[in-house]
Design a protein around this motif. Structure first.
Motif, short mmCIF file in Angstrom:
data_model
loop_
_atom_site.label_atom_id
_atom_site.label_comp_id
_atom_site.label_asym_id
_atom_site.label_seq_id
_atom_site.Cartn_x
_atom_site.Cartn_y
_atom_site.Cartn_z
N ALA A 45 0.82 -1.21 0.00
CA ALA A 45 0.00 0.00 0.00
C ALA A 45 0.86 1.26 0.00
CB ALA A 45 -0.93 0.00 1.21
N LEU A 46 2.01 1.18 0.62
CA LEU A 46 2.90 2.35 0.64
C LEU A 46 3.30 2.75 -0.77
CD1 LEU A 46 5.30 1.44 3.59
CD2 LEU A 46 3.62 3.27 3.54
N GLY B 157 7.12 -0.46 -2.69
CA GLY B 157 6.98 -0.32 -1.24
C GLY B 157 8.29 0.00 -0.54
N PRO B 158 9.35 -0.80 -0.74
CA PRO B 158 10.63 -0.50 -0.08
C PRO B 158 11.19 0.88 -0.41
CG PRO B 158 10.62 -2.76 -0.88
CD PRO B 158 9.36 -2.12 -1.39
N CYS C 67 -5.46 11.85 -1.64
CA CYS C 67 -6.19 11.15 -0.58
C CYS C 67 -7.29 10.26 -1.16
CB CYS C 67 -6.76 12.14 0.42
SG CYS C 67 -7.87 13.37 -0.29
N GLU C 68 -7.78 10.59 -2.36
CA GLU C 68 -8.82 9.75 -2.97
C GLU C 68 -8.28 8.36 -3.30
OE1 GLU C 68 -12.76 9.20 -3.95
OE2 GLU C 68 -11.86 11.01 -3.14
N ALA C 69 -6.94 8.24 -3.47
CA ALA C 69 -6.33 6.94 -3.72
C ALA C 69 -6.50 6.00 -2.54
CB ALA C 69 -4.85 7.11 -4.06
N LEU C 70 -6.62 6.55 -1.33
CA LEU C 70 -6.87 5.71 -0.15
C LEU C 70 -8.12 4.87 -0.34
CD1 LEU C 70 -6.27 8.46 2.56
CD2 LEU C 70 -4.85 6.45 2.26
N ILE D 60 -4.18 -0.45 4.77
CA ILE D 60 -4.07 0.97 4.44
C ILE D 60 -4.05 1.81 5.71
CG2 ILE D 60 -5.30 2.92 3.39
CD1 ILE D 60 -6.19 1.03 1.18
N ARG D 61 -4.92 1.47 6.66
CA ARG D 61 -4.93 2.21 7.93
C ARG D 61 -3.62 2.05 8.67
NH1 ARG D 61 -10.34 -0.14 8.42
NH2 ARG D 61 -11.89 1.45 7.91
#
Length: 667
Positions: free
Chosen positions: A47-48, A198-199, A257-260, A272-273
């Motif tokens: 998710a990152l 991610g990394p 933020c809409e990507a969340l 995600i949280r």
């Protein structure tokens, strides 16, 4: 394994033959309730790289834009404290409270995004106003997909000019080169490179945490920006106009933020949280506090690049490289999101059927749409060359984001009332207050309309017009088809029962509506076949494809209605296939499974099927006005871009085709 009829159909058109054979689809991986694959930790890392790339790279330009860009705020210690306070509380209220804590609960079978939200409202018939609002929001998201790669990569590359004067005028060509490479490799898919997203983003967030923490250790009084009163004091000093100018730049801190919500189906709400609260949110807050501390006590900002001013001189080039990688990853996430958004719009009947390439044989969500890819590329390059700097480009950014966020809040007010059963007071106090904040962001970004804010609005309105025109045209064409007088199913069966000669073929006809009763009219295409050959195919299969307003179909994949099954006279069968808007509608594959596993229902050799398709000759209605004719011309242009239905449904490679022209008059 696909569901089956409970018994063979009778030889005559008896009542039992008229009944639709319905069975729940068996448990296969494709039809199981959707869930992200992988462990919680792995999903959080993934998710990152996908969800937080855009919002995670906002420190490159957000606060700097307030003081050295469109915001035009004087970089005094008090102003620095107040504006950083506004940024931090915008992150807290809009992202942490609204999206992470609340909106992620509004999933549609595990999926999120504007079209998933549309599906939720559609179930409860709250569709009229919501459809138009969310369709416009989808258009604005496409605009964000054009703007984000341009401003993100450009802002990262501009750090080279801070590191050495040799690159003062090289930012634009380098950005164009990077974006060209990025868009050129999209057709290869993102499976391999996605593993390192991610990394790399972990390194990025640790780096910006270190930069911000270093300044806070030197100037701990900057922690006073955590007090929301500091933001209110700034608003009081700046006045209405000055506050709106500043808020237009504060908005840049929450872009992405809409990507969340949109990427919830890929990773799940919990990963995600965890990623947000344990790494991303603390890293962003610390970095913004560090930028505020630098402004409050040092203020030696090089060329208006506040972020890079925090970086020690010896580490500038490595930081520029890391920032460039992070922004490329953020751009990749937006590009992939645009593909997914377009694919969902196609499945919901809001967009022409564009050519779709599946870039991974196991993951249906990994797709590539050439038309969307090169349209985004052209838009990005035009923006980079036209505006020339991230500061100038920031004027065009924000309007689309604030519009989408406000639309989501309005829709969530309905969801909380109708689905979550909240009281009106609770819904109004929660999402109403958030909508007020986002309305202020929208108003502030409207001040940048002439400077570039018109760009995302125009893109959004154009795509909104395309979606509404395509929806109108399809409905009008369907209505024109339905109005045609054709033989009924009972007449068709009677003709076949008394016929002595047949066309020795298995004919498959795509139909726009279900055929389940003897009183249903057959499609106009069958009448053309009868008029042309004066005989009927021995085996007739009518296929209707239904796209439900749900991400995945878990119950009935298909319905089979047998009108005739006779060894000598052949068969007449109607099949209704259902797909969700997140699924690949491969009709050929489903029909082949039906043929191979249930030979009593369908002819067994799909390679001998002939798919008869209609090429509509659409004519304007006699009393259509100027605007109506203009809309019809746009629809005809979109039809030219759109793939034929048989190709989109996987029927164009191994099955013979026979096209017939059907005149259709649209009112």
């Amino acid at each position: 394994m696909i569901g089956r009829p409970s018994s063979a159909a009778p030889d005559r058109l008896a009542p039992a033959a008229r009944r639709s054979h319905n069975r729940q689809t068996a448990a296969t991986e494709a039809h199981q309730p959707h869930a992200p694959r992988g462990g919680g930790f792995a999903l959080a890392i993934g998710a990152l790289g996908v969800v937080f790339g855009d919002i995670g790279t906002s420190p490159l330009y957000a606060v700097g834009e307030i003081f050295f860009g469109h915001g035009g705020v004087s970089p005094t210690p008090e102003n620095a404290r107040g504006c950083v306070s506004l940024v931090i509380w915008a992150l807290t209220i809009v992202v942490s409270i609204k999206y992470v804590s609340l909106v992620l609960h509004a999933d549609n079978d595990g999926e999120g995004g504007v079209f998933a939200l549309y599906g939720l409202l559609h179930r409860h018939r709250k569709i009229n106003a919501a459809l138009f609002m969310l369709a416009l929001a989808a258009g604005l998201l496409f605009a964000e997909g054009v703007l984000t790669p341009a401003i993100s990569v450009l802002s990262a590359v501009e750090g080279l000019g801070v590191a050495t004067p040799l690159f003062d005028h090289a930012s634009v060509p380098i950005t164009v080169a990077l974006l060209t490479v990025l868009f050129a490799i999209q057709h290869r898919g993102t499976t391999r490179i996605g593993r390192v997203f991610g990394p790399i983003l972990i390194c990025w967030f640790l780096a910006i945490t270190t930069l911000g923490g270093r300044e806070l250790v030197r100037h701990p009084d900057a922690l006073s920006a955590l007090n929301p009163l500091a933001g209110f004091r700034f608003i009081g000093r700046a006045g209405v106009f000055g506050s709106l100018l500043a808020l237009g730049s504060v908005m840049l801190a929450v872009t992405g933020c809409e990507a969340l919500y949109a990427d919830m189906g890929h990773f799940g709400a919990s990963p995600i949280r965890r990623s947000w609260f344990f790494l991303v949110y603390p890293a962003l807050v610390l970095n913004y506090l560090g930028q505020g501390a630098f402004l409050m006590h040092e203020g030696n900002v090089v060329d208006g690049k506040l972020f890079y001013s925090l970086v020690p001189r010896d580490l500038l080039l490595p930081m520029v490289m890391l920032a460039t990688l992070a922004t490329v990853i953020a751009s990749q996430a937006l590009i992939s999101g645009a593909y997914s958004l377009a694919s969902q719009a196609i499945a919901l009947g809001l967009f022409p059927r564009l050519r779709t390439v599946h870039t991974h044989h196991e993951h249906a969500g990994q797709i590539y749409l050439p038309f969307v890819n090169w349209a985004l590329y052209a838009g990005c390059i035009a923006l980079v060359i036209t505006f020339g700097s991230s500061t100038a480009l920031a004027s065009a950014y924000g309007l689309s984001v604030s519009g989408v966020m406000l639309s989501t809040s309005i829709a969530m007010t309905i969801v909380s009332r109708i689905i979550w059963k909240w009281s009106r007071l609770a819904s109004g106090l929660t999402f109403g207050l958030i909508a007020v904040i986002e309305g202020a962001f929208l108003a502030s970004n409207s001040l940048k309309f002439i400077d570039g804010g018109y760009i995302p609005l125009c893109v959004g309105l154009v795509l909104f017009t395309v979606m509404m025109t395509w929806r109108w045209g399809r409905k009008a064409t369907f209505a024109a088809y339905s109005a045609k007088h054709t033989m009924k199913m009972s007449e068709l069966v009677t003709h076949k029962r008394h016929a002595r000669t047949f066309l020795e073929r298995n004919a498959l006809l795509m139909v726009p509506k279900p055929l389940r009763s003897p009183d249903d009219n057959t499609p106009a295409l069958l009448q053309l076949l009868w008029d042309r050959y004066a005989m009927l195919p021995r085996n007739l299969i009518f296929v209707e494809v239904v796209h439900r307003k749900v991400p995945y179909v878990h119950d009935e994949r298909y319905q089979v209605t047998v009108f005739q099954r006779d060894h000598d006279k052949g068969s007449v069968i109607s099949v209704t296939l259902s797909f969700g808007f997140m699924e690949e509608p491969n009709v050929e594959r489903v029909l082949e499974e039906l043929a191979s596993h249930h030979q009593i229902v369908l002819p067994s050799d799909p390679h001998r099927w002939i798919v008869h398709v209609s090429i509509e000759n659409i004519l304007p209605g006699r009393h259509m006005n100027f605007l109506g004719r203009l809309r019809m011309k746009l629809f005809l242009l979109l039809r030219h871009v759109s793939q034929p239905a048989h190709y989109y449904y996987g029927l164009g490679d191994v099955i013979q085709l026979s096209a017939e022209v059907v005149p259709v008059r649209v009112r």
